[in-house]
Design a protein around this motif. Structure first.
Motif, PDB file in Angstrom:
ATOM      1  N   GLY A 113       0.820  -1.219   0.000  1.00 16.07           N
ATOM      2  CA  GLY A 113       0.000   0.000   0.000  1.00 16.07           C
ATOM      3  C   GLY A 113       0.845   1.256   0.000  1.00 16.07           C
ATOM      4  O   GLY A 113       2.020   1.233  -0.398  1.00 16.07           O
ATOM      5  N   CYS A 143       0.765   7.826  -2.611  1.00 12.79           N
ATOM      6  CA  CYS A 143       0.663   6.665  -3.502  1.00 12.79           C
ATOM      7  C   CYS A 143       2.061   6.174  -3.876  1.00 12.79           C
ATOM      8  O   CYS A 143       2.944   6.965  -4.175  1.00 12.79           O
ATOM      9  N   ARG A 144       2.245   4.870  -3.852  1.00 13.17           N
ATOM     10  CA  ARG A 144       3.493   4.325  -4.413  1.00 13.17           C
ATOM     11  C   ARG A 144       3.226   3.211  -5.419  1.00 13.17           C
ATOM     12  O   ARG A 144       4.142   2.543  -5.867  1.00 13.17           O
ATOM     13  N   CYS A 145       1.943   3.026  -5.785  1.00 17.69           N
ATOM     14  CA  CYS A 145       1.645   2.015  -6.812  1.00 17.69           C
ATOM     15  C   CYS A 145       1.567   2.663  -8.182  1.00 17.69           C
ATOM     16  O   CYS A 145       1.588   1.973  -9.196  1.00 17.69           O
ATOM     17  N   GLY A 146       1.457   3.996  -8.208  1.00 14.62           N
ATOM     18  CA  GLY A 146       1.379   4.698  -9.479  1.00 14.62           C
ATOM     19  C   GLY A 146      -0.018   4.764 -10.078  1.00 14.62           C
ATOM     20  O   GLY A 146      -0.232   5.389 -11.106  1.00 14.62           O
ATOM     21  N   GLY A 147      -0.970   4.136  -9.427  1.00  7.69           N
ATOM     22  CA  GLY A 147      -2.305   4.040 -10.033  1.00  7.69           C
ATOM     23  C   GLY A 147      -3.326   5.047  -9.544  1.00  7.69           C
ATOM     24  O   GLY A 147      -4.458   5.080 -10.025  1.00  7.69           O
ATOM     25  N   CYS A 185      -2.751   8.622  -2.113  1.00 12.29           N
ATOM     26  CA  CYS A 185      -3.332   7.301  -2.377  1.00 12.29           C
ATOM     27  C   CYS A 185      -4.856   7.426  -2.410  1.00 12.29           C
ATOM     28  O   CYS A 185      -5.447   8.169  -1.634  1.00 12.29           O
ATOM     29  N   ASP A 186      -5.495   6.717  -3.348  1.00 11.30           N
ATOM     30  CA  ASP A 186      -6.972   6.701  -3.376  1.00 11.30           C
ATOM     31  C   ASP A 186      -7.509   5.274  -3.243  1.00 11.30           C
ATOM     32  O   ASP A 186      -8.674   5.028  -3.536  1.00 11.30           O
ATOM     33  N   GLY A 187      -6.642   4.366  -2.812  1.00 12.04           N
ATOM     34  CA  GLY A 187      -7.093   2.983  -2.611  1.00 12.04           C
ATOM     35  C   GLY A 187      -6.964   2.110  -3.851  1.00 12.04           C
ATOM     36  O   GLY A 187      -7.206   0.912  -3.792  1.00 12.04           O
ATOM     37  N   HIS A 208      -4.482   0.886  -5.243  1.00 12.38           N
ATOM     38  CA  HIS A 208      -3.503  -0.206  -5.102  1.00 12.38           C
ATOM     39  C   HIS A 208      -4.177  -1.532  -4.760  1.00 12.38           C
ATOM     40  O   HIS A 208      -3.627  -2.595  -5.010  1.00 12.38           O
TER      41      HIS A 208
HETATM   42  S1  FES Z   1      -0.646   3.254  -3.197  1.00 10.33           S
HETATM   43 FE1  FES Z   1      -1.297   3.879  -5.158  1.00 10.33          FE
HETATM   44  S2  FES Z   1      -3.425   4.155  -4.865  1.00 10.33           S
HETATM   45 FE2  FES Z   1      -2.760   3.501  -2.928  1.00 10.33          FE
END
Ligand code: FES
Lengths: 359, 82
Positions: B29, B57-61, B68-70, B72
């Motif tokens: 996450g 955010c670290r997923c880039g999505g 972060c908006d969840g 991931h």
């Molecule tokens: S870490 Fe990228 S949306 Fe949560």
């Protein structure tokens, strides 16, 4: 200076119409002061509660769920015209206890709780993330985001209004019942829920603005008569878990599951309202939750639920029960709402029925 | 020391003073940031911060960068190899 409390929040909730013999009897008692109600009526309250829970599906029982909702409201902001002394009236609490025992039993019977979870923070968080992982199935959020018409958006807000206009309050009961890491985590989440000290940023007030934006009455309880038992059951479960120290594990787990299933759906809710041309004042509530709950879910899963499991490992089954109950009740509401909408019907109780009983 | 004592000790090790900024790398996450840290964009302009504790955010999505908006949870992001 004018008062900063919105008019609708100054007094207790308007009393809804009773939905059965239990409600009628309880309302009749609440019309008077506790010291005006005789022993016979007091005994009848408990008897009526026992009769009401003796048969049928409690989670869908309008009389039981509405009565519980009103009795719980005595602990929040009160009910208009009801003497505050009723909050701690022993006989009324005894009647409520009968309803609560049956309600809790029904939930424990029906809710599936994950087993074999270790009582360490990481395992508890992993179990909660697995439990709340987004599924591919139909959901109210997807329907609202892509298909709901304007009437359905209004219905969605009406269902939500029985909780979101007092958002965060049921979980706040847990603060003095926790200690250490878990308590600090809960306070951190709740402070954000209450706008970090800015009244206009309180999530309940953001929701009121959303209702106003949609032309709805944002007075707490304005639409209780329209809301079915299953929706009330979801709110009552929070009050049940929050008001009993014994169930502090369940309220912590409930909050975790609630926060962990919020960010992604709120994006879709916002999309639904944007699709119908509503502006940012109306969608701000949803947009705020996309960001806030992505933070809250991490704190709730790891520090609140995980921290509590480490401090009080014997609470772990209840932490998981509270989380699973939150999801179970949310699914029941979802099935009800989507079922009605797919049939082209309203998911609310008919306005006419509520009005007729009022006459 | 029992296993339960060990679990409690790990909680107690948290620094008690909140004035020191704290960054938590959440498994699979975001990165949760607590405390007085300036968050700026690549030109040094402050990024609006609406809450004391934020998740980066670290997923880039995410659709609300840098927060972060969840997402991931829906895009299979894993920190297992990090
Ligand atoms: S870490 Fe990228 S949306 Fe949560």
């Amino acid at each position: 200076m004018t008062a900063t409390v919105p008019a609708g929040l100054r007094t207790g909730m308007a009393r809804p119409q009773p939905r059965g013999p239990l409600g009628a009897l309880v309302w009749g008692a609440l019309d008077r002061r506790p010291d005006e109600v005789d022993e016979e009526v007091r005994a009848a309250l408990v008897t009526a509660a026992r009769t009401a829970v003796a048969s049928g599906d409690l989670l869908a029982d309008d009389d039981v769920q509405l009565t519980l909702f009103v009795l719980y409201e005595l602990h929040y902001r009160g009910v208009a015209g009801v003497d505050d002394a009723w909050e701690w009236d022993a006989d009324l609490l005894r009647a409520r206890g009968v309803l609560e025992a049956a309600f809790e039993e029904a939930l424990r019977d029906r809710v599936e709780v994950p087993a074999d979870v270790a009582a360490d923070g990481r395992s508890v968080a992993d179990a909660l993330f697995a439990l709340t992982a987004p599924g591919p199935g139909p959901s109210v959020a997807r329907y609202v985001g892509r298909r709901a018409d304007d009437d359905q958006l209004h219905e969605f807000l009406v269902h939500r209004s029985v909780y979101q206009l007092k958002e965060a309050d049921p979980h706040t009961w847990a603060i003095p019942r926790l200690a250490g890491h878990a308590k600090a985590a809960l306070v951190e989440i709740q402070a954000d829920e209450y706008g970090g000290g800015t009244p206009g940023r309180m999530h309940s007030e953001l929701f009121a603005r959303t209702m106003h934006g949609a032309g709805l009455d944002a007075t707490f309880g304005a639409y209780v008569d329209r809301v079915p038992a299953v929706t009330l059951a979801g709110v009552n479960a929070m009050s049940l878990f929050g008001l009993h120290r014994r169930l502090r594990g369940a309220i912590a787990g409930h909050l975790a599951a609630f926060e962990m299933t919020s960010s992604l759906p709120n994006r879709l809710y916002g999309d639904g309202f944007r699709r119908h041309g509503y502006g940012t004042a109306t969608t701000e509530y949803f947009d705020e939750h996309v960001e806030a709950d992505a933070v809250h879910e991490q704190i709730a899963a790891r520090d609140l639920a995980g921290g509590l499991a480490e401090h009080e490992p014997e609470l772990l089954p209840d932490i998981l029960f509270g989380a699973a109950a939150c999801l179970y009740l949310d699914d029941l509401v979802g099935e009800h709402v989507l079922g009605a909408w797919e049939r082209g019907e309203s998911s609310l109780r008919p306005a006419a029925a509520a009005a007729r009983r009022a006459g | 020391m029992t296993a339960a004592d060990g679990a409690r000790a790990s909680v107690r090790e948290d620094p008690a003073v909140p004035t020191v900024p704290r960054i938590v790398a959440c498994p699979d996450g975001p990165i949760v940031v607590r405390g007085d840290v300036e968050i700026v964009d690549d030109r040094g302009r402050p990024v609006p911060r609406r809450r004391r504790t934020v998740a980066l955010c670290r997923c880039g999505g995410t659709t609300i960068p840098p927060y972060c908006d969840g997402t991931h949870k829906a895009n299979g992001f894993s920190t297992a190899g990090c």
